[in-house]
Design a protein around this motif. Structure first.
Motif, PDB file in Angstrom:
ATOM      1  N   ARG A   9       0.832  -1.204   0.000  1.00  0.00           N
ATOM      2  CA  ARG A   9       0.000   0.000   0.000  1.00  0.00           C
ATOM      3  C   ARG A   9       0.870   1.259   0.000  1.00  0.00           C
ATOM      4  NH1 ARG A   9      -3.686   3.067  -1.794  1.00  0.00           N
ATOM      5  NH2 ARG A   9      -4.839   4.304  -0.268  1.00  0.00           N
ATOM      6  N   VAL A  10       1.970   1.232   0.751  1.00  0.00           N
ATOM      7  CA  VAL A  10       2.907   2.359   0.766  1.00  0.00           C
ATOM      8  C   VAL A  10       3.431   2.622  -0.640  1.00  0.00           C
ATOM      9  CG1 VAL A  10       5.173   3.154   1.540  1.00  0.00           C
ATOM     10  CG2 VAL A  10       3.591   2.129   3.176  1.00  0.00           C
ATOM     11  N   GLY A  18       4.065  10.383  -5.502  1.00  0.00           N
ATOM     12  CA  GLY A  18       5.464  10.736  -5.678  1.00  0.00           C
ATOM     13  C   GLY A  18       6.260  10.801  -4.398  1.00  0.00           C
ATOM     14  N   MET A  19       5.572  10.977  -3.253  1.00  0.00           N
ATOM     15  CA  MET A  19       6.245  11.021  -1.965  1.00  0.00           C
ATOM     16  C   MET A  19       5.262  10.646  -0.859  1.00  0.00           C
ATOM     17  SD  MET A  19       6.526  15.074  -0.981  1.00  0.00           S
ATOM     18  CE  MET A  19       7.006  14.631   0.697  1.00  0.00           C
ATOM     19  N   VAL A  20       5.785  10.234   0.286  1.00  0.00           N
ATOM     20  CA  VAL A  20       4.962   9.933   1.460  1.00  0.00           C
ATOM     21  C   VAL A  20       5.632  10.540   2.684  1.00  0.00           C
ATOM     22  CG1 VAL A  20       3.952   7.808   0.553  1.00  0.00           C
ATOM     23  CG2 VAL A  20       6.129   7.711   1.788  1.00  0.00           C
ATOM     24  N   ASP A  39       9.338   0.200   8.081  1.00  0.00           N
ATOM     25  CA  ASP A  39       8.803  -0.184   6.762  1.00  0.00           C
ATOM     26  C   ASP A  39       9.571   0.514   5.643  1.00  0.00           C
ATOM     27  OD1 ASP A  39       6.881  -1.769   7.931  1.00  0.00           O
ATOM     28  OD2 ASP A  39       5.239  -0.334   7.658  1.00  0.00           O
ATOM     29  N   LEU A  40       9.782   1.811   5.797  1.00  0.00           N
ATOM     30  CA  LEU A  40      10.475   2.581   4.762  1.00  0.00           C
ATOM     31  C   LEU A  40      11.920   2.133   4.613  1.00  0.00           C
ATOM     32  CD1 LEU A  40       9.097   6.196   5.412  1.00  0.00           C
ATOM     33  CD2 LEU A  40       8.257   4.464   3.813  1.00  0.00           C
ATOM     34  N   GLY A  55      10.042  11.273   5.586  1.00  0.00           N
ATOM     35  CA  GLY A  55       9.251  10.514   4.633  1.00  0.00           C
ATOM     36  C   GLY A  55      10.091   9.769   3.629  1.00  0.00           C
ATOM     37  N   ALA A  56       9.592   9.678   2.390  1.00  0.00           N
ATOM     38  CA  ALA A  56      10.309   8.933   1.354  1.00  0.00           C
ATOM     39  C   ALA A  56       9.832   9.352  -0.022  1.00  0.00           C
ATOM     40  CB  ALA A  56      10.096   7.433   1.533  1.00  0.00           C
ATOM     41  N   LEU A  57      10.697   9.128  -1.003  1.00  0.00           N
ATOM     42  CA  LEU A  57      10.394   9.335  -2.416  1.00  0.00           C
ATOM     43  C   LEU A  57      10.576   8.022  -3.151  1.00  0.00           C
ATOM     44  CD1 LEU A  57      12.472  12.564  -3.066  1.00  0.00           C
ATOM     45  CD2 LEU A  57      10.003  12.467  -3.095  1.00  0.00           C
TER      46      LEU A  57
END
Length: 253
Positions: A9-10, A18-20, A39-40, A55-57
């Motif tokens: 889902r992530v 594009g990012m979270v 998780d990331l 966050g993350a890309l």
């Protein structure tokens, strides 16, 4: 929800947006922020994403890693907006530095059509060629080792020329920011050291960058937030990022 389902889902959200952000995922899945960070990290280890501050890309071949001929055709509307803002800062009779940047090519296009009398130093061949049509602009190339992927000069010889000037303003390209230590990054050491020299020789220093780069960083750190005066971008970053920049004395335009 099982871990694997959450990871899938992530990735789906990343592909859509594009990012979270960690705090948003924590609220969505009703798990702790530490759980989301884990998780990331797992997804980053698998090459699926790149973690950033908070966050993350998506892990991908970021546009700035392509040859300059490819980069000229990306994010054109955003770059035009940034270029116009940069152009409006430049005053007649100034000496400015335009760094290797496809956005700075657009700045040069505006200058070439203007009536501003300027001295422009640059390490990018495209910019020199663009400015050549305007007799009111003295265009000076740094020379040095030619890098075909960026169609410009970087390294010791270019740096020695840059050091001889005192710029009123420098407009510097970047691959992104690292919000964990307030650093400004680019792809490699030669480019980074050349940018660093331009910053050191300038009274007013600006980054020209699209909003996405607030959440992306690359391998070489050439400056920190307190080394620059402002960031010229297409739209504002999130509130937390803006506060961090403002606290370092950086304006966002």
């Amino acid at each position: 929800m099982f871990t694997e389902e959450r990871l899938d889902r992530v990735l789906q959200i990343l592909h859509d947006q594009g990012m979270v952000k960690v705090k948003d995922l924590s609220a969505l899945f009703q798990v702790t922020e530490d759980c989301i960070r884990k998780d990331l990290k797992n997804l980053e280890n698998a090459g699926k994403l790149k973690r950033t501050y908070g966050g993350a890309l998506l892990s991908q071949d970021y546009p700035l890693k392509r040859d300059v001929i490819d980069r000229r055709d990306t994010n054109i509307e955003k770059k035009n907006l940034i270029a116009q803002k940069a152009f409006e800062l430049i005053r007649s009779n100034e000496t400015i530095f335009l760094d290797i940047s496809t956005t700075n090519i657009m700045v040069a296009e505006r200058l070439a059509k203007s009536h501003k009398r300027l001295t422009v130093v640059t390490n990018m061949i495209d910019i020199m060629q663009t400015l050549a049509v305007n007799p009111d602009i003295t265009s000076i190339g740094t020379g040095g080792i030619m890098y075909r992927t960026v169609n410009g000069f970087m390294g010791a010889a270019a740096i020695e020329i840059i050091k001889q000037y005192s710029f009123d303003r420098a407009f510097i390209g970047t691959c992104g920011l690292d919000l964990t230590d307030n650093s400004i990054t680019t792809l490699g050491v030669e480019d980074g050291l050349t940018k660093k020299a331009a910053i050191a020789s300038s009274r007013h220093k600006y980054l020209v960058m699209e909003k996405d780069k607030f959440y992306f960083n690359d391998s070489y750190k050439f400056a920190h937030f307190d080394d620059i005066d402002g960031i010229i971008t297409d739209s504002m970053p999130d509130e937390a990022t803006a506060r961090k920049l403002y606290s370092a004395g950086v304006t966002i335009q």
